[in-house]
Write a protein that holds these residues in place. Sequence first.
Motif, PDB file in Angstrom:
ATOM      1  N   GLU A 111      38.343  -0.096   4.024  1.00  0.00           N
ATOM      2  CA  GLU A 111      38.932   0.572   2.861  1.00  0.00           C
ATOM      3  C   GLU A 111      38.330   0.100   1.536  1.00  0.00           C
ATOM      4  OE1 GLU A 111      43.106  -0.296   2.921  1.00  0.00           O
ATOM      5  OE2 GLU A 111      42.841  -2.379   2.306  1.00  0.00           O
ATOM      6  N   HIS A 122      47.076   3.644  -0.970  1.00  0.00           N
ATOM      7  CA  HIS A 122      47.700   4.298   0.188  1.00  0.00           C
ATOM      8  C   HIS A 122      46.712   5.245   0.867  1.00  0.00           C
ATOM      9  CE1 HIS A 122      50.757   6.229   2.661  1.00  0.00           C
ATOM     10  NE2 HIS A 122      50.270   7.396   2.267  1.00  0.00           N
ATOM     11  N   ASP A 123      45.987   6.028   0.073  1.00  0.00           N
ATOM     12  CA  ASP A 123      45.021   6.976   0.634  1.00  0.00           C
ATOM     13  C   ASP A 123      43.840   6.242   1.258  1.00  0.00           C
ATOM     14  OD1 ASP A 123      46.583   9.117  -0.141  1.00  0.00           O
ATOM     15  OD2 ASP A 123      45.560   9.352  -2.069  1.00  0.00           O
ATOM     16  N   ARG A 125      43.881   3.267   2.641  1.00  0.00           N
ATOM     17  CA  ARG A 125      44.308   2.698   3.915  1.00  0.00           C
ATOM     18  C   ARG A 125      44.396   3.782   4.993  1.00  0.00           C
ATOM     19  NH1 ARG A 125      46.612  -2.160   5.711  1.00  0.00           N
ATOM     20  NH2 ARG A 125      45.176  -2.925   4.092  1.00  0.00           N
ATOM     21  N   ARG A 126      44.940   4.928   4.637  1.00  0.00           N
ATOM     22  CA  ARG A 126      45.057   6.018   5.610  1.00  0.00           C
ATOM     23  C   ARG A 126      43.675   6.459   6.108  1.00  0.00           C
ATOM     24  NH1 ARG A 126      44.263  11.083   4.616  1.00  0.00           N
ATOM     25  NH2 ARG A 126      44.494  10.801   2.358  1.00  0.00           N
ATOM     26  N   ARG A 127      42.734   6.617   5.194  1.00  0.00           N
ATOM     27  CA  ARG A 127      41.385   7.048   5.590  1.00  0.00           C
ATOM     28  C   ARG A 127      40.668   5.967   6.389  1.00  0.00           C
ATOM     29  NH1 ARG A 127      38.786   9.751   0.250  1.00  0.00           N
ATOM     30  NH2 ARG A 127      36.881   9.388   1.480  1.00  0.00           N
ATOM     31  N   ALA A 130      42.024   6.025   9.932  1.00  0.00           N
ATOM     32  CA  ALA A 130      41.520   7.199  10.651  1.00  0.00           C
ATOM     33  C   ALA A 130      40.074   6.995  11.077  1.00  0.00           C
ATOM     34  CB  ALA A 130      41.642   8.438   9.775  1.00  0.00           C
TER      35      ALA A 130
END
Length: 245
Positions: A111, A122-123, A125-127, A130
């Motif tokens: 990240e 937040h975005d 970490r999500r990416r 994934a």
Amino acid sequence: MNTDRPLLVATGVRKVYRTGSVTVTALHDLDLVVRSGELVGVMGPSGSGKTTLLNCLSGLDDIDGGRVEIDGRDLFAMSDAARTEHRARTMGFVFQAFNLIPVFSAVENVELPLLLVGIRPHDARRRALAMLDRVGLTHRVEHRPSEMSGGEQQRVTIARALVGRPAVVWADEPTGNLDTVMADQVMDLLCELNRDESQTIVLVTHDSAIGARVPRLIRMRDGRLVDDLRQGPSGSRPVTDLSLG
């Protein structure tokens, strides 16, 4: 794979190293086109200019002549700051030495480049999660590099290179520190990403087994391109004009 649009256009690229009174030309007025969606291997003996080529085409090193365009933008017409930002937003890098931050977990390593270009935590970490799932490391997201095998560390490096959705990934000897089994697995992943997601990859290798797996293989000698071959099940055929890709 869409190979209709030129992503990289290099024209007359020259690189010269000077040490005192000694001058060595590492790249001799080199022309090259790489189209979007290609997986290109670069091979040659030690000292042939492979890594210098990668560093110059990516803008990591300055050039002494010529022009390099990535997606229509002239890298060396930019200021140093603009080129650094352009590289961070449009390119990914995979190195032989992994270059992971040892105190960071896998997900923190992946990240990081997103956070550096202003993506919300937040975005990011999500990416990152994934992308780690995409490279088969869901079970290792909280592990630090020292807790992973060499092949797993290189998968983290690949995830980090891809998480920003780059136009091109530059890979310098990505299997050089791995045993044969792990090297095959990493190469399987790179080929899969190229085939399934049309990810453009330029890969430097000294390993002929790795070179045999890429759809297009460039050979270098003494700072010049000496072969440019399309490879496939029916064998290899030369690209008609090195400058046209």
